[in-house]
Design a protein around this motif. Sequence first.
Motif, PDB file in Angstrom:
ATOM      1  N   CYS A  42       0.843  -1.193   0.000  1.00  0.00           N
ATOM      2  CA  CYS A  42       0.000   0.000   0.000  1.00  0.00           C
ATOM      3  C   CYS A  42       0.883   1.249   0.000  1.00  0.00           C
ATOM      4  O   CYS A  42       2.038   1.205   0.419  1.00  0.00           O
ATOM      5  CB  CYS A  42      -0.929   0.010   1.212  1.00  0.00           C
ATOM      6  N   ASP A  43       0.328   2.332  -0.500  1.00  0.00           N
ATOM      7  CA  ASP A  43       1.060   3.600  -0.508  1.00  0.00           C
ATOM      8  C   ASP A  43       0.824   4.399   0.762  1.00  0.00           C
ATOM      9  O   ASP A  43       1.616   5.282   1.107  1.00  0.00           O
ATOM     10  CB  ASP A  43       0.638   4.438  -1.720  1.00  0.00           C
ATOM     11  N   ALA A  44      -0.274   4.128   1.432  1.00  0.00           N
ATOM     12  CA  ALA A  44      -0.593   4.857   2.664  1.00  0.00           C
ATOM     13  C   ALA A  44      -1.436   3.966   3.566  1.00  0.00           C
ATOM     14  O   ALA A  44      -2.148   3.075   3.089  1.00  0.00           O
ATOM     15  CB  ALA A  44      -1.334   6.162   2.366  1.00  0.00           C
ATOM     16  N   ALA A  45      -1.332   4.199   4.859  1.00  0.00           N
ATOM     17  CA  ALA A  45      -2.129   3.448   5.826  1.00  0.00           C
ATOM     18  C   ALA A  45      -2.291   4.295   7.079  1.00  0.00           C
ATOM     19  O   ALA A  45      -1.452   5.154   7.374  1.00  0.00           O
ATOM     20  CB  ALA A  45      -1.467   2.113   6.178  1.00  0.00           C
ATOM     21  N   THR A  46      -3.389   4.053   7.790  1.00  0.00           N
ATOM     22  CA  THR A  46      -3.598   4.724   9.066  1.00  0.00           C
ATOM     23  C   THR A  46      -4.089   3.720  10.094  1.00  0.00           C
ATOM     24  O   THR A  46      -4.807   2.768   9.762  1.00  0.00           O
ATOM     25  CB  THR A  46      -4.642   5.861   8.976  1.00  0.00           C
ATOM     26  N   LEU A  47      -3.697   3.933  11.316  1.00  0.00           N
ATOM     27  CA  LEU A  47      -4.290   3.264  12.466  1.00  0.00           C
ATOM     28  C   LEU A  47      -4.973   4.349  13.274  1.00  0.00           C
ATOM     29  O   LEU A  47      -4.328   5.316  13.700  1.00  0.00           O
ATOM     30  CB  LEU A  47      -3.223   2.559  13.305  1.00  0.00           C
ATOM     31  N   MET A  48      -6.283   4.226  13.431  1.00  0.00           N
ATOM     32  CA  MET A  48      -7.052   5.237  14.149  1.00  0.00           C
ATOM     33  C   MET A  48      -7.730   4.610  15.356  1.00  0.00           C
ATOM     34  O   MET A  48      -8.111   3.441  15.320  1.00  0.00           O
ATOM     35  CB  MET A  48      -8.103   5.874  13.223  1.00  0.00           C
ATOM     36  N   VAL A  49      -7.868   5.385  16.406  1.00  0.00           N
ATOM     37  CA  VAL A  49      -8.600   4.948  17.590  1.00  0.00           C
ATOM     38  C   VAL A  49      -9.844   5.809  17.729  1.00  0.00           C
ATOM     39  O   VAL A  49      -9.876   6.975  17.310  1.00  0.00           O
ATOM     40  CB  VAL A  49      -7.735   5.035  18.871  1.00  0.00           C
ATOM     41  N   ALA A  50     -10.884   5.223  18.295  1.00  0.00           N
ATOM     42  CA  ALA A  50     -12.159   5.921  18.434  1.00  0.00           C
ATOM     43  C   ALA A  50     -12.132   6.812  19.667  1.00  0.00           C
ATOM     44  O   ALA A  50     -11.784   6.368  20.766  1.00  0.00           O
ATOM     45  CB  ALA A  50     -13.300   4.921  18.521  1.00  0.00           C
ATOM     46  N   HIS A  62       1.269   5.953   7.723  1.00  0.00           N
ATOM     47  CA  HIS A  62       2.319   5.494   6.808  1.00  0.00           C
ATOM     48  C   HIS A  62       2.046   6.141   5.455  1.00  0.00           C
ATOM     49  O   HIS A  62       0.925   6.071   4.950  1.00  0.00           O
ATOM     50  CB  HIS A  62       2.288   3.965   6.676  1.00  0.00           C
ATOM     51  N   GLY A  63       3.058   6.810   4.887  1.00  0.00           N
ATOM     52  CA  GLY A  63       2.899   7.403   3.577  1.00  0.00           C
ATOM     53  C   GLY A  63       2.050   8.652   3.547  1.00  0.00           C
ATOM     54  O   GLY A  63       1.617   9.073   2.473  1.00  0.00           O
ATOM     55  N   LEU A  64       1.793   9.250   4.684  1.00  0.00           N
ATOM     56  CA  LEU A  64       0.987  10.462   4.778  1.00  0.00           C
ATOM     57  C   LEU A  64       1.780  11.527   5.535  1.00  0.00           C
ATOM     58  O   LEU A  64       2.648  11.198   6.352  1.00  0.00           O
ATOM     59  CB  LEU A  64      -0.329  10.182   5.514  1.00  0.00           C
ATOM     60  N   PRO A  65       1.482  12.805   5.283  1.00  0.00           N
ATOM     61  CA  PRO A  65       2.233  13.857   5.983  1.00  0.00           C
ATOM     62  C   PRO A  65       1.898  13.891   7.463  1.00  0.00           C
ATOM     63  O   PRO A  65       0.820  13.484   7.891  1.00  0.00           O
ATOM     64  CB  PRO A  65       1.778  15.144   5.274  1.00  0.00           C
ATOM     65  N   LEU A  66       2.834  14.425   8.228  1.00  0.00           N
ATOM     66  CA  LEU A  66       2.723  14.430   9.678  1.00  0.00           C
ATOM     67  C   LEU A  66       1.469  15.142  10.167  1.00  0.00           C
ATOM     68  O   LEU A  66       0.892  14.777  11.200  1.00  0.00           O
ATOM     69  CB  LEU A  66       3.972  15.085  10.285  1.00  0.00           C
ATOM     70  N   GLU A  67       0.999  16.159   9.419  1.00  0.00           N
ATOM     71  CA  GLU A  67      -0.148  16.913   9.904  1.00  0.00           C
ATOM     72  C   GLU A  67      -1.417  16.075  10.017  1.00  0.00           C
ATOM     73  O   GLU A  67      -2.361  16.468  10.707  1.00  0.00           O
ATOM     74  CB  GLU A  67      -0.409  18.137   9.024  1.00  0.00           C
ATOM     75  N   VAL A  68      -1.458  14.910   9.354  1.00  0.00           N
ATOM     76  CA  VAL A  68      -2.634  14.035   9.469  1.00  0.00           C
ATOM     77  C   VAL A  68      -2.849  13.609  10.920  1.00  0.00           C
ATOM     78  O   VAL A  68      -3.984  13.415  11.361  1.00  0.00           O
ATOM     79  CB  VAL A  68      -2.482  12.807   8.536  1.00  0.00           C
ATOM     80  N   LEU A  69      -1.764  13.482  11.680  1.00  0.00           N
ATOM     81  CA  LEU A  69      -1.894  13.078  13.086  1.00  0.00           C
ATOM     82  C   LEU A  69      -2.612  14.130  13.924  1.00  0.00           C
ATOM     83  O   LEU A  69      -3.076  13.826  15.024  1.00  0.00           O
ATOM     84  CB  LEU A  69      -0.509  12.804  13.683  1.00  0.00           C
ATOM     85  N   GLY A  70      -2.727  15.342  13.418  1.00  0.00           N
ATOM     86  CA  GLY A  70      -3.433  16.383  14.151  1.00  0.00           C
ATOM     87  C   GLY A  70      -4.914  16.456  13.822  1.00  0.00           C
ATOM     88  O   GLY A  70      -5.646  17.216  14.453  1.00  0.00           O
ATOM     89  N   ARG A  71      -5.368  15.660  12.852  1.00  0.00           N
ATOM     90  CA  ARG A  71      -6.758  15.750  12.413  1.00  0.00           C
ATOM     91  C   ARG A  71      -7.633  14.728  13.130  1.00  0.00           C
ATOM     92  O   ARG A  71      -7.161  13.683  13.557  1.00  0.00           O
ATOM     93  CB  ARG A  71      -6.848  15.533  10.896  1.00  0.00           C
ATOM     94  N   HIS A  72      -8.909  15.048  13.230  1.00  0.00           N
ATOM     95  CA  HIS A  72      -9.924  14.120  13.711  1.00  0.00           C
ATOM     96  C   HIS A  72     -10.895  13.863  12.564  1.00  0.00           C
ATOM     97  O   HIS A  72     -11.216  14.780  11.800  1.00  0.00           O
ATOM     98  CB  HIS A  72     -10.669  14.693  14.914  1.00  0.00           C
ATOM     99  N   LEU A 106      -3.670  13.910   0.087  1.00  0.00           N
ATOM    100  CA  LEU A 106      -2.766  13.964   1.231  1.00  0.00           C
ATOM    101  C   LEU A 106      -1.612  12.975   1.132  1.00  0.00           C
ATOM    102  O   LEU A 106      -0.741  12.976   1.998  1.00  0.00           O
ATOM    103  CB  LEU A 106      -3.538  13.701   2.534  1.00  0.00           C
ATOM    104  N   LEU A 107      -1.628  12.121   0.110  1.00  0.00           N
ATOM    105  CA  LEU A 107      -0.493  11.230  -0.085  1.00  0.00           C
ATOM    106  C   LEU A 107       0.622  12.068  -0.671  1.00  0.00           C
ATOM    107  O   LEU A 107       0.792  12.197  -1.872  1.00  0.00           O
ATOM    108  CB  LEU A 107      -0.838  10.063  -1.018  1.00  0.00           C
ATOM    109  N   SER A 108       1.336  12.718   0.234  1.00  0.00           N
ATOM    110  CA  SER A 108       2.285  13.748  -0.155  1.00  0.00           C
ATOM    111  C   SER A 108       3.603  13.142  -0.590  1.00  0.00           C
ATOM    112  O   SER A 108       4.010  12.083  -0.120  1.00  0.00           O
ATOM    113  CB  SER A 108       2.523  14.684   1.038  1.00  0.00           C
ATOM    114  N   PRO A 109       4.333  13.826  -1.501  1.00  0.00           N
ATOM    115  CA  PRO A 109       5.681  13.372  -1.832  1.00  0.00           C
ATOM    116  C   PRO A 109       6.656  13.530  -0.686  1.00  0.00           C
ATOM    117  O   PRO A 109       7.796  13.133  -0.779  1.00  0.00           O
ATOM    118  CB  PRO A 109       6.070  14.269  -3.007  1.00  0.00           C
TER     119      PRO A 109
END
Length: 524
Positions: A42-50, A62-72, A106-109
């Motif tokens: 895969c090019d990108a992956a996320t693990l999210m908690v509720a 994985h494969g995503l910019p750091l700012e994604v961790l700040g989003r809900h 958001l799949l950033s270079p």
Amino acid sequence: MTLDVQMTPLYAALAALLQAFERRSAPPWQTVLEAVIRRYACDAATLMVAIDDRMLRPVAIHGLPLEVLGRHYGLDDNPRLERIAAANGVHRFAADEPLPDPFDGLLSPRGEDNGEDLPLPLEALEHVHDCMGVALRDGQRLIGMLTLDALNPGQLDRIDHDELQAVAALLGTGLHLAEELGRTRERLDAVLTDTLGEREQPRLDGRSRVIARLDEELTMVAATDFAVLVEGETGVGKERVARLIHQRSPRSTRPMVRINCAALSPSLIESELFGHARGAFSGAVRDHRGHFTMADGGTLLLDEIGELPLALQPKLLRALQEGEIQPVGAERVQRVDVRVICATNRDLAAEVAAGRFRADLFHRLGAYPISVPALRERGDDVLLLAGIYLEDNRVRLGLRNLRLSPAAADALLGHSWPGNVRELEHVLGRAALRARGERGSIVTLEPIHLGLGAGEPPASAIVVPPAPASDMPGADLRTRVDAYQRGLIELGLAESQGNWAECARRLGIDKSNLHRLATRLGLK
């Protein structure tokens, strides 16, 4: 189907997760995600908690910019995530699925692991073309989600859905056990510290070491009744820190009352703090409860405490020492049980030396001083915080997605942020408005949208800028920005005699960010 090869690293990662919850240290979410996706192309992956039944928070990417961790990500605003949450097993979307993907654009270079460029241009990364996900459950309760995305249709064809479901079941069990272990530890702490352990403990936004240390310090002092003095520059979030202390304290079910000492006139502040009796002064037509009385049993936040008039400081000292207040015009004192937290951007020690603040009150208020770090001291946290404000503005402006270009991310990392988190919020809000409508529903913020002027450099900083990129006809914005940044770093290294730490100081950038930027620009 044999899962031994797949499960062995996942078992180890889940064991580390359980140990982290037991020790109340930072959970190794990234290790868990990498253990899960190591077999998948895969090019990108996320693990999210509720966070609750309808809201998910990414904890590893994985494969995503750091700012994604700040989003809900709310299920109501993200129909693909809602579809995954409603599915009984793995749900894969068709290549022509019309529902928007939350990670489109958001799949950033900008690679998450090392900051190096991926082989595809930004324009090729507009849309996810292969997507699947699986909900993580505790019985019927949604506790998390795993998503996999790819740029090319059919890229995820070889993934065995039964295997991924088995992995998800194991991961869900691990998350459930970790959650229960965390609750058990909180209940034990509640018995030992006489606090209410059932409530969720809020955390600070950020994953830098300075924020992790601050978070631990807040949890420690919250269990006490110490008066706390929260110090820090304007815009660092002192009020948020004070609220976190209250929310984690045994007083969290009681009121938290805030008063801004700088917003009241000297003639009114005593009445606002301690109250007044009817007839105490002209216009006092009835008894008035002061903020101390309103906060009885809870917490009183005295913001901008350095502005408190000198004449009123002895009365505040008495309230802290004796637990007694006397409303203006009243004959009797009142007993109050209030925990006081003060916030200031002033140097109170200097105010004491100048005779503008009482030394005894300063020492009483500063029973436990806490310094909130400036944004420039928090490294990559600036991108995580940017994700929060990007998502807020995406929703406000009705955009499909709002992202940072690599050059814009570098500009955020390189800025000194004199206005701290508040300045970051305003900068991104203005940038979103400037960039809106320039190109479709997926908007990319560039440095020109941010409007971060270089400002006046400090005396020790580099004062000779590199030549402008006017000799680069036809070059695009990113090429010109890269050339400018490369010239600044080369000049900084020359003046610092090759010392990277000194160069970072002169440029006003975190050393790790400088190394990352230099690697991307080919200087290392």
